[in-house]
Design an enzyme around this catalytic site. Structure first.
Site, PDB file in Angstrom:
ATOM      1  N   ARG A  66      44.033  43.537  71.102  1.00  0.00           N
ATOM      2  CA  ARG A  66      45.254  42.741  70.978  1.00  0.00           C
ATOM      3  C   ARG A  66      46.476  43.604  70.637  1.00  0.00           C
ATOM      4  NH1 ARG A  66      44.049  37.838  67.452  1.00  0.00           N
ATOM      5  NH2 ARG A  66      42.853  39.537  66.569  1.00  0.00           N
ATOM      6  N   LYS A 174      24.961  43.059  68.913  1.00  0.00           N
ATOM      7  CA  LYS A 174      24.224  42.033  68.197  1.00  0.00           C
ATOM      8  C   LYS A 174      25.168  41.237  67.294  1.00  0.00           C
ATOM      9  CE  LYS A 174      22.479  43.172  64.062  1.00  0.00           C
ATOM     10  NZ  LYS A 174      23.456  43.611  63.078  1.00  0.00           N
ATOM     11  N   HIS A 204      20.786  49.171  68.093  1.00  0.00           N
ATOM     12  CA  HIS A 204      21.000  50.618  67.965  1.00  0.00           C
ATOM     13  C   HIS A 204      19.789  51.345  67.375  1.00  0.00           C
ATOM     14  CE1 HIS A 204      22.180  49.785  63.778  1.00  0.00           C
ATOM     15  NE2 HIS A 204      22.007  51.067  63.539  1.00  0.00           N
ATOM     16  N   LYS A 208      17.651  55.522  68.132  1.00  0.00           N
ATOM     17  CA  LYS A 208      17.330  56.580  67.165  1.00  0.00           C
ATOM     18  C   LYS A 208      16.153  57.402  67.688  1.00  0.00           C
ATOM     19  CE  LYS A 208      18.791  53.784  63.181  1.00  0.00           C
ATOM     20  NZ  LYS A 208      19.839  54.430  62.424  1.00  0.00           N
ATOM     21  N   GLU A 242      18.317  49.635  52.104  1.00  0.00           N
ATOM     22  CA  GLU A 242      19.704  50.116  52.125  1.00  0.00           C
ATOM     23  C   GLU A 242      20.274  50.076  50.721  1.00  0.00           C
ATOM     24  OE1 GLU A 242      22.067  49.352  55.941  1.00  0.00           O
ATOM     25  OE2 GLU A 242      21.159  47.440  55.434  1.00  0.00           O
ATOM     26  N   ASP A 262      20.412  39.656  60.238  1.00  0.00           N
ATOM     27  CA  ASP A 262      21.115  40.935  60.375  1.00  0.00           C
ATOM     28  C   ASP A 262      20.152  42.088  60.676  1.00  0.00           C
ATOM     29  OD1 ASP A 262      23.626  42.428  60.118  1.00  0.00           O
ATOM     30  OD2 ASP A 262      22.728  43.307  58.316  1.00  0.00           O
ATOM     31  N   HIS A 267      16.314  44.735  64.474  1.00  0.00           N
ATOM     32  CA  HIS A 267      15.809  46.091  64.211  1.00  0.00           C
ATOM     33  C   HIS A 267      14.340  46.098  63.771  1.00  0.00           C
ATOM     34  CE1 HIS A 267      19.983  46.796  64.568  1.00  0.00           C
ATOM     35  NE2 HIS A 267      20.326  46.621  63.310  1.00  0.00           N
ATOM     36  N   LYS A 367      19.627  44.826  50.875  1.00  0.00           N
ATOM     37  CA  LYS A 367      20.865  45.519  50.498  1.00  0.00           C
ATOM     38  C   LYS A 367      20.823  45.783  48.998  1.00  0.00           C
ATOM     39  CE  LYS A 367      23.169  44.898  54.472  1.00  0.00           C
ATOM     40  NZ  LYS A 367      23.461  46.017  55.372  1.00  0.00           N
TER      41      LYS A 367
HETATM   42  C1  BG6 Z   1      23.430  46.923  61.384  1.00  0.00           C
HETATM   43  C2  BG6 Z   1      23.540  45.866  60.316  1.00  0.00           C
HETATM   44  O1  BG6 Z   1      22.927  46.374  62.573  1.00  0.00           O
HETATM   45  O2  BG6 Z   1      22.558  47.946  60.938  1.00  0.00           O
HETATM   46  C3  BG6 Z   1      24.021  46.467  59.007  1.00  0.00           C
HETATM   47  O3  BG6 Z   1      24.444  44.862  60.744  1.00  0.00           O
HETATM   48  C4  BG6 Z   1      23.142  47.629  58.608  1.00  0.00           C
HETATM   49  O4  BG6 Z   1      24.021  45.486  57.974  1.00  0.00           O
HETATM   50  C5  BG6 Z   1      22.995  48.610  59.768  1.00  0.00           C
HETATM   51  O5  BG6 Z   1      23.722  48.263  57.495  1.00  0.00           O
HETATM   52  C6  BG6 Z   1      21.985  49.681  59.431  1.00  0.00           C
HETATM   53  O6  BG6 Z   1      22.013  50.661  60.428  1.00  0.00           O
HETATM   54  P1  BG6 Z   1      21.569  52.154  60.109  1.00  0.00           P
HETATM   55  O7  BG6 Z   1      21.612  52.834  61.437  1.00  0.00           O
HETATM   56  O8  BG6 Z   1      22.568  52.684  59.107  1.00  0.00           O
HETATM   57  O9  BG6 Z   1      20.213  52.059  59.523  1.00  0.00           O
END
Ligand code: BG6
Length: 516
Positions: A66, A174, A204, A208, A242, A262, A267, A367
């Site tokens: 934007r 996602k 993602h 890895k 995390e 999430d 993942h 988290k």
């Molecule tokens: C993301 C989540 O998809 O992956 C985040 O939305 C998370 O909440 C992140 O922190 C973790 O990714 P990585 O690569 O740091 O393990």
């Protein structure tokens, strides 16, 4: 796999690269070009690919957002963020790289903005030789996915897949849907304009190196696979811990998702698939994805009672991590004070298939835990007869294979050795593999691999719609049970390893979470 594209001779590094890994000339369009994902991950990944000579000589990166920027402002903003990304040879490559950067301003609901985008893309084709090949990357909030694809379709920017001639592909971030129903609805909307072959749903974690290495470890070695089943494996643990809480006002988004949407639906389900799947017939995209789907189909479909038995929902309260005080989740910006959102989930499940029947898989993610650590551990059975003195309390069993996804990427195998001396005492010892020491360089960033694959037309590391749907089939009943019964999360202190209920989940099996 895409057919090999002619590699350009302009970058001397290319001479040393396998030719199949350099894509055809193309434009990458970044929707959400002023956002965090583009500046922190996507632009650095594209820049690294350019530095490594993996981008085609004829490429363009078009930012769409934007903000009323022009090409020069986009370049200046990217220069600022890229210069913080520790990219080797950045300043040498930048003068050439920046000439490939263009910007097109507009909103996602304005057809005229998409006409202007079309003109920018045609300009790229003429001046940068991108030949009408386009990768549209939707680095935007999920409510815009369908809108943008509809606008692209209406502006004539999506070519149907064809044998020869220009291609169009769309990368979707996602989350793909919020539950099974909404994922199906989104798919219906997108498929009016896009075929499955053009739809690249990103997770993602699949980019890895260490995640891809799970298949190499299992299927490129002979020693693991014969024992990779219910006859020899006692249990499997998957942890994605995390330390981070809710940085930068992320609480508002997170409160609508929770850990299960999430992290688990995407993942963790992917990690589970790679650990549990059968060997594919080859490494083609559909062969691998067919096997992953079978794992997801063997997941249980739980009632509310099963959910209560097998899933622990947690939320952090105040605590401290590395000496820094952390406020409770309910006091994070954008989070209501009575939020029931899960910042931690632990699950005990078994797969209903021949290989794994009866073997518990323990999954946990959260988290504000003590540290960032993702790992998969395979606990093997103890030998049928115990010849030696009993092992130390807590060693768990004879052999443990740990795949460290991040950090300290690598793997280790624990086995029993005799303690020197006259007694028949055992001690657990380890064989260790570390990426850092075994290979000259650290593993590349996930987004590099994923972007290059999308440009090459290789969807192996992207999720197919039936993977997404089957994962939701498992997750949706959990969400439903929590929502219908307004389940209060069990609390845990920030900086601890989660609620005690998660420990009890394993104690029922005489097991416990690995200490990380
Ligand atoms: C993301 C989540 O998809 O992956 C985040 O939305 C998370 O909440 C992140 O922190 C973790 O990714 P990585 O690569 O740091 O393990």
């Amino acid at each position: 796999m895409a057919s090999p594209a002619p590699a350009s001779e302009s970058n001397p590094l290319r001479a040393f690269l396998p030719r199949t890994r350099v894509p055809e000339p193309c434009t990458v369009v970044l929707f959400g070009a002023t956002g965090d994902l583009v500046h922190r991950k996507l632009a650095p990944a594209l820049m690294r690919l350019a530095v490594e000579g993996q981008m085609p000589a004829e490429f363009a990166v078009v930012g769409f957002a934007r903000r009323d920027w022009d090409d020069n402002q986009f370049r200046a903003e990217l220069h600022t963020s890229l210069s913080k990304s520790n990219i080797p040879d950045f300043e040498q490559t930048w003068p050439d790289f920046q000439q490939h950067l263009l910007f097109s301003a507009g909103t996602f609901d304005d057809p005229e903005a998409f006409q202007r985008l079309k003109q920018t893309l045609e300009r790229a084709d003429q001046t940068l030789g991108t030949r009408g090949n386009r990768l549209f990357y939707l680095a935007v909030a999920p409510e815009f996915f369908a809108k943008i694809v509809e606008q692209l379709g209406a502006a004539g920017l999506i070519d149907p897949p064809q044998q020869d001639g220009p291609w169009s592909r769309v990368v979707i971030e996602k989350p793909f849907g919020n539950d099974l129903e909404s994922a199906r609805a989104l798919d219906r909307e997108l498929s009016q304009y896009l075929s499955e072959r053009q739809t690249y749903r990103i997770d993602h974690y699949l980019g890895k190196e260490t995640v891809q290495n799970i298949l190499a470890l299992r299927f490129a070695n002979t020693i693991f696979e014969p024992i990779w089943n219910r006859d020899h494996v006692r249990s499997v643990q998957i942890t994605v811990a995390e330390e981070v809480g809710m940085p930068g006002g992320r609480g508002a988004y997170y409160d609508t998702a929770g850990a299960i949407r999430d992290m688990v639906q995407n993942h963790m389900m992917q990690l589970l698939c790679l650990v549990a799947m059968e060997p594919p017939v080859d490494l083609e995209a559909d062969s691998v994805r067919n096997e992953k789907v079978k794992v997801l189909q063997s997941l249980p479909r739980w009632s509310a009672e099963d959910v209560a038995q097998n899933v622990v929902k947690g939320q952090y309260v105040t605590g401290s991590i590395q000496g820094k005080e952390v406020p409770p989740f309910r006091q994070e910006k954008g989070v209501p004070p009575d939020s029931l959102t899960d910042t931690y989930v632990a699950i005990r499940l078994t797969l209903n298939n021949w290989r794994w029947a009866g073997v518990p898989f323990y999954l946990r993610t959260g988290k504000s835990l003590p540290k960032r650590a993702t790992e998969i551990s395979i606990q093997f059975d103890t030998p049928p007869v115990q010849l030696f003195e009993p092992q130390d309390e807590g060693s768990g069993g004879a052999n443990l294979l740990v795949l460290r996804i991040q950090p300290n990427e690598g793997a280790s195998l624990a086995f029993q050795a005799k303690v020197p001396g006259s007694r028949r005492r055992l001690q657990e010892v380890r064989m260790d593999f570390r990426y850092g020491t075994a290979f000259a360089s650290p593993p590349p960033e996930a987004y590099e691999r994923l972007l290059i694959d999308a440009m090459l037309g290789d969807p192996t590391l992207y999720t197919r719609i039936d993977e997404v749907e089957n994962a939701w089939e498992f997750i949706s009943p959990i969400l439903k049970a929590w929502e219908e019964h307004k389940i209060e999360p069990a609390t845990y202190q920030a900086g601890s390893w989660g609620p005690t209920e998660a420990d009890q989940l394993l104690e029922r099996d005489g097991a416990r979470w690995r200490r990380l």
